[in-house]
Design a protein around this motif. Structure first.
Motif, PDB file in Angstrom:
ATOM      1  N   LYS A 196       0.814  -1.297   0.020  1.00  9.32           N
ATOM      2  CA  LYS A 196       0.045   0.025  -0.021  1.00  9.32           C
ATOM      3  C   LYS A 196       0.757   1.012  -0.005  1.00  9.32           C
ATOM      4  CE  LYS A 196      -3.651  -2.132   2.683  1.00  9.32           C
ATOM      5  NZ  LYS A 196      -3.105  -3.504   2.979  1.00  9.32           N
ATOM      6  N   SER A 197       0.319   2.312  -0.943  1.00  9.04           N
ATOM      7  CA  SER A 197       1.311   3.501  -0.818  1.00  9.04           C
ATOM      8  C   SER A 197       0.276   4.530  -1.215  1.00  9.04           C
ATOM      9  CB  SER A 197       2.506   3.370  -1.811  1.00  9.04           C
ATOM     10  OG  SER A 197       2.113   3.037  -2.908  1.00  9.04           O
ATOM     11  N   TYR A 198       0.340   5.604  -0.403  1.00 13.69           N
ATOM     12  CA  TYR A 198      -0.291   6.983  -0.606  1.00 13.69           C
ATOM     13  C   TYR A 198       0.498   8.160  -0.672  1.00 13.69           C
ATOM     14  CZ  TYR A 198      -3.395   3.460   1.145  1.00 13.69           C
ATOM     15  OH  TYR A 198      -4.213   2.118   1.286  1.00 13.69           O
ATOM     16  N   THR A 199      -0.266   9.354  -1.306  1.00 16.72           N
ATOM     17  CA  THR A 199       0.600  10.622  -1.464  1.00 16.72           C
ATOM     18  C   THR A 199      -0.207  11.617  -0.658  1.00 16.72           C
ATOM     19  OG1 THR A 199       1.484   9.839  -3.529  1.00 16.72           O
ATOM     20  CG2 THR A 199       1.189  12.368  -2.936  1.00 16.72           C
ATOM     21  N   VAL A 200       0.470  12.688   0.383  1.00 14.46           N
ATOM     22  CA  VAL A 200      -0.086  13.448   1.028  1.00 14.46           C
ATOM     23  C   VAL A 200       0.560  14.944   0.653  1.00 14.46           C
ATOM     24  CG1 VAL A 200      -1.263  12.239   2.770  1.00 14.46           C
ATOM     25  CG2 VAL A 200       1.228  13.232   2.988  1.00 14.46           C
ATOM     26  N   SER A 201      -0.246  16.007   0.579  1.00 15.54           N
ATOM     27  CA  SER A 201       0.226  17.342   0.166  1.00 15.54           C
ATOM     28  C   SER A 201       0.613  18.437   1.592  1.00 15.54           C
ATOM     29  CB  SER A 201      -0.773  18.127  -0.428  1.00 15.54           C
ATOM     30  OG  SER A 201      -1.857  18.292   0.009  1.00 15.54           O
ATOM     31  N   GLU A 202       0.706  17.632   2.567  1.00 14.70           N
ATOM     32  CA  GLU A 202       1.043  18.367   3.915  1.00 14.70           C
ATOM     33  C   GLU A 202       1.942  17.474   4.732  1.00 14.70           C
ATOM     34  OE1 GLU A 202      -2.274  19.893   6.080  1.00 14.70           O
ATOM     35  OE2 GLU A 202      -3.744  19.877   3.815  1.00 14.70           O
ATOM     36  N   ASN A 203       2.976  17.951   5.604  1.00 15.79           N
ATOM     37  CA  ASN A 203       3.770  17.228   6.196  1.00 15.79           C
ATOM     38  C   ASN A 203       3.395  16.882   7.694  1.00 15.79           C
ATOM     39  OD1 ASN A 203       4.176  19.880   7.037  1.00 15.79           O
ATOM     40  ND2 ASN A 203       6.177  19.361   7.565  1.00 15.79           N
ATOM     41  N   ASN A 204       2.495  17.803   8.031  1.00 15.67           N
ATOM     42  CA  ASN A 204       1.712  17.543   9.539  1.00 15.67           C
ATOM     43  C   ASN A 204       0.750  16.764   9.069  1.00 15.67           C
ATOM     44  OD1 ASN A 204       3.895  19.133  11.030  1.00 15.67           O
ATOM     45  ND2 ASN A 204       2.748  20.895  10.252  1.00 15.67           N
ATOM     46  N   ILE A 205       0.510  15.647   9.705  1.00 22.43           N
ATOM     47  CA  ILE A 205      -0.413  14.750   9.789  1.00 22.43           C
ATOM     48  C   ILE A 205      -0.917  14.313  10.981  1.00 22.43           C
ATOM     49  CG2 ILE A 205       0.346  13.861   7.499  1.00 22.43           C
ATOM     50  CD1 ILE A 205       0.724  11.169   8.893  1.00 22.43           C
ATOM     51  N   LYS A 206      -2.442  13.918  11.278  1.00 20.74           N
ATOM     52  CA  LYS A 206      -3.004  13.289  12.150  1.00 20.74           C
ATOM     53  C   LYS A 206      -3.009  11.741  11.955  1.00 20.74           C
ATOM     54  CE  LYS A 206      -5.145  16.958  14.560  1.00 20.74           C
ATOM     55  NZ  LYS A 206      -4.173  16.920  15.661  1.00 20.74           N
ATOM     56  N   LEU A 207      -2.443  10.843  12.786  1.00 20.47           N
ATOM     57  CA  LEU A 207      -2.603   9.434  12.630  1.00 20.47           C
ATOM     58  C   LEU A 207      -3.799   8.971  13.673  1.00 20.47           C
ATOM     59  CD1 LEU A 207       0.229   6.922  11.609  1.00 20.47           C
ATOM     60  CD2 LEU A 207      -1.132   6.502  13.869  1.00 20.47           C
ATOM     61  N   GLY A 208      -4.583   8.093  13.100  1.00 20.82           N
ATOM     62  CA  GLY A 208      -5.603   7.639  14.031  1.00 20.82           C
ATOM     63  C   GLY A 208      -5.416   6.220  14.117  1.00 20.82           C
ATOM     64  N   LEU A 209      -5.758   5.599  15.226  1.00 21.90           N
ATOM     65  CA  LEU A 209      -5.506   4.043  15.642  1.00 21.90           C
ATOM     66  C   LEU A 209      -6.908   3.559  16.065  1.00 21.90           C
ATOM     67  CD1 LEU A 209      -2.046   3.856  16.949  1.00 21.90           C
ATOM     68  CD2 LEU A 209      -2.606   3.102  14.786  1.00 21.90           C
ATOM     69  N   TYR A 210      -7.369   2.388  15.391  1.00 23.68           N
ATOM     70  CA  TYR A 210      -8.608   1.600  16.080  1.00 23.68           C
ATOM     71  C   TYR A 210      -8.324   0.301  15.640  1.00 23.68           C
ATOM     72  CZ  TYR A 210     -11.268   2.684  11.649  1.00 23.68           C
ATOM     73  OH  TYR A 210     -11.440   2.952  10.220  1.00 23.68           O
ATOM     74  N   ASP A 211      -9.168  -0.452  16.607  1.00 22.17           N
ATOM     75  CA  ASP A 211      -9.254  -1.801  16.129  1.00 22.17           C
ATOM     76  C   ASP A 211     -10.218  -2.129  15.049  1.00 22.17           C
ATOM     77  OD1 ASP A 211      -9.398  -4.583  16.270  1.00 22.17           O
ATOM     78  OD2 ASP A 211      -8.848  -4.581  18.486  1.00 22.17           O
ATOM     79  N   HIS A 212      -9.645  -2.895  14.107  1.00 22.19           N
ATOM     80  CA  HIS A 212     -10.399  -3.041  12.727  1.00 22.19           C
ATOM     81  C   HIS A 212     -11.849  -3.689  12.789  1.00 22.19           C
ATOM     82  CE1 HIS A 212     -10.880  -4.520   8.271  1.00 22.19           C
ATOM     83  NE2 HIS A 212     -11.120  -3.387   8.293  1.00 22.19           N
ATOM     84  N   ARG A 213     -11.916  -4.710  13.741  1.00 26.31           N
ATOM     85  CA  ARG A 213     -13.102  -5.701  13.858  1.00 26.31           C
ATOM     86  C   ARG A 213     -13.247  -5.875  15.400  1.00 26.31           C
ATOM     87  NH1 ARG A 213     -15.490  -3.906  10.802  1.00 26.31           N
ATOM     88  NH2 ARG A 213     -15.178  -4.100   8.516  1.00 26.31           N
ATOM     89  N   ARG A 214     -12.821  -6.995  15.715  1.00 23.57           N
ATOM     90  CA  ARG A 214     -13.062  -7.341  17.233  1.00 23.57           C
ATOM     91  C   ARG A 214     -12.247  -6.487  18.136  1.00 23.57           C
ATOM     92  NH1 ARG A 214     -12.737 -13.579  19.419  1.00 23.57           N
ATOM     93  NH2 ARG A 214     -12.762 -13.250  21.507  1.00 23.57           N
ATOM     94  N   ILE A 215     -12.790  -6.018  19.250  1.00 25.19           N
ATOM     95  CA  ILE A 215     -11.831  -5.469  20.205  1.00 25.19           C
ATOM     96  C   ILE A 215     -11.501  -6.722  21.057  1.00 25.19           C
ATOM     97  CG2 ILE A 215     -11.922  -3.680  22.043  1.00 25.19           C
ATOM     98  CD1 ILE A 215     -12.656  -2.696  19.385  1.00 25.19           C
ATOM     99  N   ASP A 216     -10.126  -6.813  20.964  1.00 25.25           N
ATOM    100  CA  ASP A 216      -9.474  -7.920  21.724  1.00 25.25           C
ATOM    101  C   ASP A 216      -8.369  -7.564  22.010  1.00 25.25           C
ATOM    102  OD1 ASP A 216      -8.286  -7.872  19.372  1.00 25.25           O
ATOM    103  OD2 ASP A 216      -7.948  -9.813  18.854  1.00 25.25           O
ATOM    104  N   ASN A 217      -8.137  -6.299  22.832  1.00 29.26           N
ATOM    105  CA  ASN A 217      -7.047  -5.913  23.621  1.00 29.26           C
ATOM    106  C   ASN A 217      -5.765  -6.047  22.821  1.00 29.26           C
ATOM    107  OD1 ASN A 217      -8.690  -5.647  25.933  1.00 29.26           O
ATOM    108  ND2 ASN A 217      -8.685  -8.012  26.088  1.00 29.26           N
ATOM    109  N   ASP A 218      -5.815  -5.726  21.346  1.00 30.71           N
ATOM    110  CA  ASP A 218      -4.561  -5.678  20.787  1.00 30.71           C
ATOM    111  C   ASP A 218      -3.844  -4.504  21.179  1.00 30.71           C
ATOM    112  OD1 ASP A 218      -4.781  -7.843  19.067  1.00 30.71           O
ATOM    113  OD2 ASP A 218      -5.987  -6.444  17.569  1.00 30.71           O
ATOM    114  N   ILE A 219      -2.425  -4.403  21.381  1.00 32.47           N
ATOM    115  CA  ILE A 219      -1.571  -3.193  21.708  1.00 32.47           C
ATOM    116  C   ILE A 219      -0.433  -3.406  20.567  1.00 32.47           C
ATOM    117  CG2 ILE A 219      -0.030  -2.447  23.484  1.00 32.47           C
ATOM    118  CD1 ILE A 219      -1.460  -4.046  25.659  1.00 32.47           C
TER     119      ILE A 219
END
Length: 299
Positions: A196-219
């Protein structure tokens, strides 16, 4: 007692299929369309809202196979968007699996399938109003199962991904673009390219994290260009955002699994947001390898 519990489980899953499917753009299940040579169709769904070109959609489902008393079996999983008929040509260009080499694996009792839920990303090249889930079957030896009767697909959903850049593969042929050297390992883990590869036009980004499916205490820990950027985050259903600054040119975002949660592997949805752009990538990692994707910052 076991029979009653099994019936209750199937009824519950059937209810989930109907409810979730109806709220996710699916209309009804139909007789499976005939898959291309080398594949066996399992189920076909008709979409309330057709998949449109220029957008990206997340397709997900649970798939189970009947256990055999003393034999294992394994088949690759494929998704075919279609209209009147299924066309194989060019389908690999518009369908991307979130899990590397998605495969249905079923072992005899007391074991079960190694994984049940699978997710695909579809970027249509034209309008599609059907989705077919199929299994690869290129062996000359007859299969030990009946693909129509012994395979169950439930909880099918289709939903549009957040709009943003066209999510095309990043091209690095332009002069002057800084490329980041990718080591073979980070924190003793082998690195796996998610492609996977993507392009952005700004250097300051917000990175969001969340569990994709089942909430099973992934760290998880997130590495940016080989350095820890976000450390020891327990994934939840609610998105957790962190500020990152990209270097000019190519950046490498790596998902490092601190544990396997209750169900392996460790799977995280990563949302990238700028003032004008937003897109999502899903990565999987375990205790032996970490997956990554590329993020190109261009002014």
């Amino acid at each position: 007692m076991k029979i009653k519990l099994a019936l209750f489980f199937l009824i519950s899953l059937a209810t989930l299929t109907f409810t979730y499917g109806q709220t996710s753009g699916l209309s009804k299940l139909e007789i499976p369309k005939i898959a291309p040579s080398g594949f066996e169709s399992v189920i076909t769904t008709k979409l309330n809202k057709p998949l449109q070109p220029g957008a990206a959609y997340e397709i997900g489902f649970w798939i189970f196979g009947r256990q055999l008393p003393d034999q294992s079996y394994s088949y690759p999983i494929a998704v075919f968007p279609s209209s009147k008929t299924i066309v194989a040509d060019g389908i690999l260009d518009i369908v991307e699996s979130v899990q590397p080499s998605p495969t249905l694996e079923v072992n005899p009792p007391p074991s079960f399938a190694t994984r049940g839920h699978f997710t695909f990303i579809v970027r249509p090249d034209k309008v599609y109003d059907h989705l077919t889930v199929a299994l690869g079957n290129k062996d000359i030896i007859p299969s030990p199962i009946d693909f129509k009767k012994d395979i169950t697909v439930i909880g099918v959903f289709a939903k549009p991904l957040p709009s943003g850049p066209k999510n095309k593969s990043v091209q690095f042929k332009k002069a002057g673009i800084n490329k980041t050297a990718i080591p073979a390992k980070i924190a003793e883990r082998t690195l796996i390219d998610s492609k996977k590869s993507y392009t952005v036009s700004e250097n300051n980004i917000k990175l969001g994290l969340y569990d994709h499916r089942r909430i099973d205490n992934d760290i998880v820990t997130i590495y940016l260009n080989g350095e820890i950027a976000v450390e020891h985050v327990q994934l939840k259903s609610k998105k957790q955002f962190f500020d990152l600054t990209l270097q000019p040119g190519e950046n490498i975002i790596t998902l490092h699994a601190e544990n396997l949660g209750e169900v392996a592997p460790n799977t995280a949805a990563i949302l990238i947001k700028t003032e004008t752009e937003e897109f999502m990538a899903v990565l999987e990692s375990d205790l032996g390898q970490s997956s990554y994707f590329k993020l190109l910052y261009e002014k």
